[in-house]
Design a protein around this motif. Structure first.
Motif, mmCIF file in Angstrom:
data_model
loop_
_atom_site.group_PDB
_atom_site.id
_atom_site.type_symbol
_atom_site.label_atom_id
_atom_site.label_comp_id
_atom_site.label_asym_id
_atom_site.label_seq_id
_atom_site.Cartn_x
_atom_site.Cartn_y
_atom_site.Cartn_z
ATOM 1 N N PRO A 1 0.825 -1.211 0.000
ATOM 2 C CA PRO A 1 0.000 0.000 0.000
ATOM 3 C C PRO A 1 0.860 1.262 0.000
ATOM 4 C CG PRO A 1 0.159 -0.853 2.215
ATOM 5 C CD PRO A 1 0.937 -1.805 1.342
ATOM 6 N N SER A 2 0.377 2.285 -0.691
ATOM 7 C CA SER A 2 1.032 3.586 -0.625
ATOM 8 C C SER A 2 0.489 4.354 0.577
ATOM 9 C CB SER A 2 0.767 4.379 -1.905
ATOM 10 O OG SER A 2 -0.602 4.741 -1.983
ATOM 11 N N ARG A 3 1.063 5.515 0.846
ATOM 12 C CA ARG A 3 0.599 6.310 1.987
ATOM 13 C C ARG A 3 -0.833 6.784 1.805
ATOM 14 N NH1 ARG A 3 5.802 10.012 3.888
ATOM 15 N NH2 ARG A 3 7.291 8.274 4.029
ATOM 16 N N SER A 4 -1.271 6.890 0.554
ATOM 17 C CA SER A 4 -2.654 7.308 0.294
ATOM 18 C C SER A 4 -3.633 6.154 0.432
ATOM 19 C CB SER A 4 -2.760 7.899 -1.114
ATOM 20 O OG SER A 4 -2.519 6.896 -2.091
ATOM 21 N N GLY A 5 -3.104 4.946 0.636
ATOM 22 C CA GLY A 5 -3.957 3.777 0.749
ATOM 23 C C GLY A 5 -4.146 3.026 -0.549
ATOM 24 N N ALA A 6 -3.626 3.573 -1.650
ATOM 25 C CA ALA A 6 -3.759 2.905 -2.944
ATOM 26 C C ALA A 6 -2.856 1.678 -2.997
ATOM 27 C CB ALA A 6 -3.403 3.872 -4.067
ATOM 28 N N SER A 7 -3.335 0.652 -3.679
ATOM 29 C CA SER A 7 -2.540 -0.562 -3.842
ATOM 30 C C SER A 7 -1.562 -0.378 -4.993
ATOM 31 C CB SER A 7 -3.454 -1.759 -4.125
ATOM 32 O OG SER A 7 -4.314 -1.999 -3.032
ATOM 33 N N ARG A 8 -0.335 -0.808 -4.782
ATOM 34 C CA ARG A 8 0.684 -0.705 -5.816
ATOM 35 C C ARG A 8 1.314 -2.078 -6.030
ATOM 36 N NH1 ARG A 8 2.153 4.175 -7.516
ATOM 37 N NH2 ARG A 8 4.111 3.342 -8.324
ATOM 38 N N ARG A 9 1.808 -2.281 -7.248
ATOM 39 C CA ARG A 9 2.487 -3.532 -7.566
ATOM 40 C C ARG A 9 3.649 -3.248 -8.513
ATOM 41 N NH1 ARG A 9 2.128 -9.005 -7.393
ATOM 42 N NH2 ARG A 9 3.017 -10.148 -9.160
ATOM 43 N N LEU A 10 4.802 -3.809 -8.183
ATOM 44 C CA LEU A 10 5.982 -3.727 -9.029
ATOM 45 C C LEU A 10 6.378 -5.134 -9.458
ATOM 46 C CD1 LEU A 10 8.213 -1.200 -7.045
ATOM 47 C CD2 LEU A 10 6.763 -0.720 -9.018
ATOM 48 N N GLU A 11 7.022 -5.226 -10.613
ATOM 49 C CA GLU A 11 7.473 -6.524 -11.098
ATOM 50 C C GLU A 11 8.883 -6.415 -11.660
ATOM 51 O OE1 GLU A 11 4.651 -7.924 -13.937
ATOM 52 O OE2 GLU A 11 3.152 -8.452 -12.421
ATOM 53 N N THR A 12 9.645 -7.476 -11.497
ATOM 54 C CA THR A 12 10.963 -7.582 -12.103
ATOM 55 C C THR A 12 11.236 -9.062 -12.325
ATOM 56 O OG1 THR A 12 13.284 -6.883 -11.930
ATOM 57 C CG2 THR A 12 12.248 -7.707 -9.918
ATOM 58 N N ARG A 13 12.445 -9.391 -12.748
ATOM 59 C CA ARG A 13 12.844 -10.787 -12.937
ATOM 60 C C ARG A 13 14.241 -10.965 -12.369
ATOM 61 N NH1 ARG A 13 9.025 -12.808 -16.380
ATOM 62 N NH2 ARG A 13 10.004 -14.843 -16.485
ATOM 63 N N THR A 14 14.543 -12.189 -11.961
ATOM 64 C CA THR A 14 15.894 -12.458 -11.486
ATOM 65 C C THR A 14 16.844 -12.546 -12.669
ATOM 66 O OG1 THR A 14 15.520 -14.852 -11.512
ATOM 67 C CG2 THR A 14 15.091 -13.692 -9.441
ATOM 68 N N ASP A 15 18.086 -12.162 -12.411
ATOM 69 C CA ASP A 15 19.104 -12.231 -13.450
ATOM 70 C C ASP A 15 19.419 -13.692 -13.744
ATOM 71 O OD1 ASP A 15 20.882 -11.207 -15.282
ATOM 72 O OD2 ASP A 15 22.532 -11.121 -13.858
ATOM 73 N N ARG A 16 19.965 -13.942 -14.933
ATOM 74 C CA ARG A 16 20.207 -15.325 -15.338
ATOM 75 C C ARG A 16 21.662 -15.611 -15.696
ATOM 76 N NH1 ARG A 16 17.689 -12.613 -19.410
ATOM 77 N NH2 ARG A 16 18.675 -12.624 -21.456
ATOM 78 N N VAL A 17 22.537 -14.616 -15.583
ATOM 79 C CA VAL A 17 23.938 -14.843 -15.947
ATOM 80 C C VAL A 17 24.856 -14.104 -14.984
ATOM 81 C CG1 VAL A 17 23.496 -15.178 -18.411
ATOM 82 C CG2 VAL A 17 23.913 -12.882 -17.545
ATOM 83 N N GLY A 18 26.092 -14.558 -14.919
ATOM 84 C CA GLY A 18 27.139 -13.810 -14.237
ATOM 85 C C GLY A 18 27.021 -13.790 -12.724
ATOM 86 N N ALA A 19 27.638 -12.773 -12.145
ATOM 87 C CA ALA A 19 27.748 -12.675 -10.692
ATOM 88 C C ALA A 19 26.401 -12.505 -10.013
ATOM 89 C CB ALA A 19 28.665 -11.511 -10.324
ATOM 90 N N TYR A 20 25.403 -11.990 -10.739
ATOM 91 C CA TYR A 20 24.097 -11.738 -10.137
ATOM 92 C C TYR A 20 23.073 -12.804 -10.511
ATOM 93 C CZ TYR A 20 26.012 -7.185 -8.983
ATOM 94 O OH TYR A 20 26.789 -6.169 -8.488
ATOM 95 N N ASP A 21 23.536 -13.970 -10.906
ATOM 96 C CA ASP A 21 22.637 -15.055 -11.289
ATOM 97 C C ASP A 21 21.648 -15.341 -10.164
ATOM 98 O OD1 ASP A 21 21.498 -17.090 -12.694
ATOM 99 O OD2 ASP A 21 23.150 -18.505 -12.452
ATOM 100 N N GLY A 22 20.361 -15.293 -10.497
ATOM 101 C CA GLY A 22 19.317 -15.574 -9.522
ATOM 102 C C GLY A 22 18.955 -14.413 -8.622
ATOM 103 N N ARG A 23 19.614 -13.283 -8.758
ATOM 104 C CA ARG A 23 19.359 -12.151 -7.861
ATOM 105 C C ARG A 23 18.356 -11.171 -8.470
ATOM 106 N NH1 ARG A 23 22.619 -12.338 -3.560
ATOM 107 N NH2 ARG A 23 24.496 -13.633 -3.714
ATOM 108 N N TYR A 24 17.709 -10.416 -7.589
ATOM 109 C CA TYR A 24 16.751 -9.402 -8.022
ATOM 110 C C TYR A 24 16.901 -8.164 -7.147
ATOM 111 C CZ TYR A 24 13.927 -10.539 -3.898
ATOM 112 O OH TYR A 24 13.501 -10.720 -2.607
ATOM 113 N N ALA A 25 16.344 -7.054 -7.625
ATOM 114 C CA ALA A 25 16.357 -5.798 -6.875
ATOM 115 C C ALA A 25 15.058 -5.056 -7.167
ATOM 116 C CB ALA A 25 17.557 -4.940 -7.272
ATOM 117 N N LEU A 26 14.422 -4.557 -6.120
ATOM 118 C CA LEU A 26 13.174 -3.802 -6.259
ATOM 119 C C LEU A 26 13.254 -2.538 -5.417
ATOM 120 C CD1 LEU A 26 10.470 -6.618 -6.014
ATOM 121 C CD2 LEU A 26 10.759 -5.063 -7.946
ATOM 122 N N GLY A 27 13.116 -1.384 -6.062
ATOM 123 C CA GLY A 27 12.995 -0.119 -5.351
ATOM 124 C C GLY A 27 11.525 0.261 -5.301
ATOM 125 N N LEU A 28 10.973 0.399 -4.102
ATOM 126 C CA LEU A 28 9.528 0.597 -3.944
ATOM 127 C C LEU A 28 9.161 2.061 -4.161
ATOM 128 C CD1 LEU A 28 8.819 -1.701 -0.868
ATOM 129 C CD2 LEU A 28 8.992 -2.282 -3.297
#
Length: 200
Positions: free
Chosen positions: A130-157
């Motif tokens: 939820p945001s401060r106004s009460g609205a529902s929010r949704r973010l999406e990303t995918r995990t990386d598939r190569v290199g040092a960050y294989d399987g990792r994800y990052a989400l900034g809300l």
């Protein structure tokens, strides 16, 4: 259509625009490209545009690496369709764990693994909160598939999350049982959520 540079005439093959997946703005940082696995040096333009020239007719896989983002790939087809505006391929870059998020943004980082702790790439990761106004929010990303960050994800809300909001994370990948996890966030903090998925 041709591109003229230093008195040489080059045949325009494709135009790719890099977009910062967090801000939605053009990503203008230095980028390293490959085309079909070979190093490429497109002509950099303003607003995150890169012009590729003299590619053979047919489809090509373009991969790009930019500091602060997971590697990304897109496909272009030569010759490009007309008009040129319809030929631009937008490549949205997903922030990696080293992305310089603003100090006031809550961040969730983690890694998704499978059996025996093997990193899993291309896992769809969603965050609902939820945001401060009460609205529902949704973010999406995918995990990386190569290199040092294989399987990792990052989400900034984004969207001014409610302080101490409960964030519901979802993790989905074909062939594996979907999983959810929750975390209570605090303002301007970094939270770590690792998940292990089991095969179906």
């Amino acid at each position: 259509m041709t591109v003229v540079q230093a008195s040489f005439s080059l045949q325009l093959s494709a135009v790719v625009q890099l977009i910062d997946g967090f801000t939605g703005l053009p990503a203008c940082a230095p980028a390293l490209f490959t085309v079909d696995g070979l190093a490429a040096h497109p002509l950099p333009k303003s607003q995150g545009f890169h012009a590729f020239t003299d590619l053979a007719d047919g489809p090509h896989r373009i991969e790009v690496v930019v500091d602060g983002f997971f590697p990304q790939a897109c496909t272009v087809t030569v010759p490009p369709p007309a008009p040129l505006a319809e030929a631009i391929v937008v490549c949205t870059l997903a922030p990696d764990p080293l992305y310089p998020y603003p100090a006031w943004i809550p961040v969730i980082l983690g890694q998704v693994t499978g059996p025996l702790g093997t990193p899993l790439g291309d896992v769809a990761v969603g965050a609902a909160y939820p945001s401060r106004s009460g609205a529902s929010r949704r973010l999406e990303t995918r995990t990386d598939r190569v290199g040092a960050y294989d399987g990792r994800y990052a989400l900034g809300l984004t969207g001014r999350p409610d302080p101490n909001a409960l964030v519901t994370l979802s993790f989905d990948k074909p062939g594996y049982a979907s999983q959810t996890s929750t975390v209570v966030i605090s303002s301007a903090a970094t939270h770590f959520v690792d998940v292990a998925l089991a095969p179906e």
